[in-house]
Design an enzyme around this catalytic site. Structure first.
Site, PDB file in Angstrom:
ATOM      1  N   TYR A  47       0.821  -1.218   0.000  1.00 14.79           N
ATOM      2  CA  TYR A  47       0.000   0.000   0.000  1.00 14.79           C
ATOM      3  C   TYR A  47       0.854   1.267   0.000  1.00 14.79           C
ATOM      4  CZ  TYR A  47      -3.561   3.371   1.549  1.00 14.79           C
ATOM      5  OH  TYR A  47      -4.389   4.470   1.674  1.00 14.79           O
ATOM      6  N   LYS A  52       1.240   4.190  -3.011  1.00 15.31           N
ATOM      7  CA  LYS A  52       0.944   5.615  -2.826  1.00 15.31           C
ATOM      8  C   LYS A  52       2.186   6.483  -3.096  1.00 15.31           C
ATOM      9  CE  LYS A  52      -3.458   5.223  -1.747  1.00 15.31           C
ATOM     10  NZ  LYS A  52      -4.526   5.806  -2.572  1.00 15.31           N
TER      11      LYS A  52
HETATM   12  N1  LIG Z   1      -9.197   5.826   5.281  1.00 15.49           N
HETATM   13  C1  LIG Z   1      -7.967   6.288   5.470  1.00 15.49           C
HETATM   14  O1  LIG Z   1      -7.449   6.368   6.599  1.00 15.49           O
HETATM   15  C2  LIG Z   1      -7.145   6.760   4.291  1.00 15.49           C
HETATM   16  C3  LIG Z   1      -5.931   7.430   4.557  1.00 15.49           C
HETATM   17  C4  LIG Z   1      -5.173   7.860   3.487  1.00 15.49           C
HETATM   18  C5  LIG Z   1      -5.615   7.640   2.201  1.00 15.49           C
HETATM   19  N2  LIG Z   1      -6.787   6.977   1.977  1.00 15.49           N
HETATM   20  C6  LIG Z   1      -7.214   6.778   0.598  1.00 15.49           C
HETATM   21  O2  LIG Z   1      -8.519   7.325   0.421  1.00 15.49           O
HETATM   22  C7  LIG Z   1      -9.140   6.701  -0.695  1.00 15.49           C
HETATM   23  C8  LIG Z   1     -10.554   6.319  -0.316  1.00 15.49           C
HETATM   24  O3  LIG Z   1     -10.493   5.283   0.652  1.00 15.49           O
HETATM   25  P1  LIG Z   1     -11.536   5.126   1.849  1.00 15.49           P
HETATM   26  O4  LIG Z   1     -10.767   5.201   3.102  1.00 15.49           O
HETATM   27  O5  LIG Z   1     -12.712   5.990   1.646  1.00 15.49           O
HETATM   28  O6  LIG Z   1     -11.904   3.573   1.647  1.00 15.49           O
HETATM   29  P2  LIG Z   1     -13.276   2.807   1.299  1.00 15.49           P
HETATM   30  O7  LIG Z   1     -14.398   3.292   2.146  1.00 15.49           O
HETATM   31  O8  LIG Z   1     -12.897   1.373   1.311  1.00 15.49           O
HETATM   32  O9  LIG Z   1     -13.572   3.289  -0.201  1.00 15.49           O
HETATM   33  C9  LIG Z   1     -12.793   2.863  -1.267  1.00 15.49           C
HETATM   34  C10 LIG Z   1     -13.579   3.091  -2.537  1.00 15.49           C
HETATM   35  O10 LIG Z   1     -12.781   2.657  -3.658  1.00 15.49           O
HETATM   36  C11 LIG Z   1     -13.586   1.833  -4.451  1.00 15.49           C
HETATM   37  N3  LIG Z   1     -12.816   0.915  -5.282  1.00 15.49           N
HETATM   38  C12 LIG Z   1     -11.973  -0.087  -4.921  1.00 15.49           C
HETATM   39  N4  LIG Z   1     -11.513  -0.725  -6.008  1.00 15.49           N
HETATM   40  C13 LIG Z   1     -12.061  -0.107  -7.084  1.00 15.49           C
HETATM   41  C14 LIG Z   1     -11.995  -0.305  -8.484  1.00 15.49           C
HETATM   42  N5  LIG Z   1     -11.256  -1.300  -9.021  1.00 15.49           N
HETATM   43  N6  LIG Z   1     -12.690   0.521  -9.302  1.00 15.49           N
HETATM   44  C15 LIG Z   1     -13.445   1.519  -8.788  1.00 15.49           C
HETATM   45  N7  LIG Z   1     -13.596   1.728  -7.470  1.00 15.49           N
HETATM   46  C16 LIG Z   1     -12.899   0.925  -6.640  1.00 15.49           C
HETATM   47  C17 LIG Z   1     -14.492   1.095  -3.483  1.00 15.49           C
HETATM   48  O11 LIG Z   1     -15.580   0.509  -4.154  1.00 15.49           O
HETATM   49  P3  LIG Z   1     -16.386  -0.796  -3.555  1.00 15.49           P
HETATM   50  O12 LIG Z   1     -17.397  -0.249  -2.583  1.00 15.49           O
HETATM   51  O13 LIG Z   1     -16.985  -1.385  -4.789  1.00 15.49           O
HETATM   52  O14 LIG Z   1     -15.361  -1.671  -2.895  1.00 15.49           O
HETATM   53  C18 LIG Z   1     -14.888   2.275  -2.597  1.00 15.49           C
HETATM   54  O15 LIG Z   1     -15.894   3.030  -3.220  1.00 15.49           O
HETATM   55  C19 LIG Z   1      -8.243   5.537  -1.093  1.00 15.49           C
HETATM   56  O16 LIG Z   1      -7.441   5.894  -2.204  1.00 15.49           O
HETATM   57  C20 LIG Z   1      -7.357   5.347   0.142  1.00 15.49           C
HETATM   58  O17 LIG Z   1      -6.121   4.750  -0.168  1.00 15.49           O
HETATM   59  C21 LIG Z   1      -7.564   6.538   2.986  1.00 15.49           C
END
Ligand SMILES: NC(=O)c1ccc[n+]([C@@H]2O[C@H](COP(=O)([O-])OP(=O)(O)OC[C@H]3O[C@@H](n4cnc5c(N)ncnc54)[C@H](OP(=O)(O)O)[C@@H]3O)[C@@H](O)[C@H]2O)c1
Length: 235
Positions: free
Chosen positions: A160, A164
């Site tokens: 991961y 990034k």
């Molecule tokens: N949460 C944190 O602490 C955090 C911190 C830093 C960065 N981020 C980043 O923030 C972003 C959003 O993550 P989140 O925390 O909101 O996680 P999340 O709730 O798991 O949401 C991830 C989203 O990405 C979608 N996704 C996964 N694979 C995909 C694909 N092949 N095509 C299209 N959509 C896809 C998922 O769809 P499904 O519902 O179909 O699975 C979901 O809508 C990510 O890039 C993550 O790395 C998160």
């Protein structure tokens, strides 16, 4: 009128970003790899929806056609992302990571982001004020993961954060190549979403803050940066 596409917007940070940008007056496309999840999310938000699996060329091409028919695109938020977890919720450390795990993670987080950005470039170039926001992570920072005592230092996962870091590099190179666009990488902070089994310490409202802010930068705003809510981060 500003038209914005957010990948992976059916839940989590993407959904909250959609909510906030709609409130700010954007016309928002909820990108979702599952058509029904996308439709339901868009219905709740008062958004448009488009099926978009970032790992699939045909799906991305069809999304470009749909968004073009809808009038074009000004802002692309590359938000879709995955983080592989073990059954106990832990991440795969250096002794466990495999080439397949790296490939799967990069397929969504890096190749997917490039696939989508590349496919939407023609539409973005037609916008008077094109903006791309790449949702990166604090774990992308080589400075962070090598600085003892920093939150990123203790994180043992490999795939991961490597994905990034690649997102950050892609961001910088695209920003240099397209000076007419504002292209930035953002770190939302550790946010309670499905990605981390809701162990994050921030709310999605807090996490989406910097995504929303960088989605609204004007033509004279910053580009090629890596920022969180409090400002620039060390690479
Ligand atoms: N949460 C944190 O602490 C955090 C911190 C830093 C960065 N981020 C980043 O923030 C972003 C959003 O993550 P989140 O925390 O909101 O996680 P999340 O709730 O798991 O949401 C991830 C989203 O990405 C979608 N996704 C996964 N694979 C995909 C694909 N092949 N095509 C299209 N959509 C896809 C998922 O769809 P499904 O519902 O179909 O699975 C979901 O809508 C990510 O890039 C993550 O790395 C998160």
């Amino acid at each position: 009128m500003t038209t914005t596409l957010i990948t992976g917007a059916n839940k989590g940070l993407g959904f909250e970003t959609a909510r906030r940008l709609i409130a700010a007056g954007h016309t928002v496309y909820v990108g979702s790899r599952d058509a029904e999840r996308g439709r339901l999310a868009a219905e709740r938000l008062g958004a448009r929806h488009v099926r978009l699996d970032v790992t699939d060329d045909a799906s991305v091409a069809a999304a470009v056609t749909a968004v073009e028919a809808g009038g074009g695109l000004d802002v692309l938020v590359n938000n879709a992302g995955i983080e592989a977890r073990k059954d106990d919720g832990g991440v795969f450390g250096a002794a466990e990571v495999t080439a397949d795990l790296m490939r799967t993670t990069f397929e969504t987080n890096v190749f997917g982001l490039v696939r989508v950005t590349h496919a939407f470039l023609p539409l973005l170039r037609r916008s008077p004020s094109p903006v791309v926001v790449n949702v990166s992570s604090g774990l992308a920072s080589l400075t962070g993961v090598t600085t003892e005592g920093s939150p990123a230092y203790a994180y043992p996962g490999v795939a991961y954060p490597a994905s990034k870091s690649a997102v950050n590099m892609v961001t910088v190179q695209f920003a240099k190549a397209f000076p007419g666009m504002r292209i930035n990488a953002v770190e939302p902070g550790f946010t309670a979403t499905d990605l981390n089994g809701r162990t994050g310490t921030q709310t999605v409202e807090e996490g989406a803050e910097i995504i929303v802010r960088m989605a609204q930068v004007g033509p004279d705003g910053p580009t090629g940066g890596y920022v969180d809510a409090s400002g620039p981060l060390p690479w």
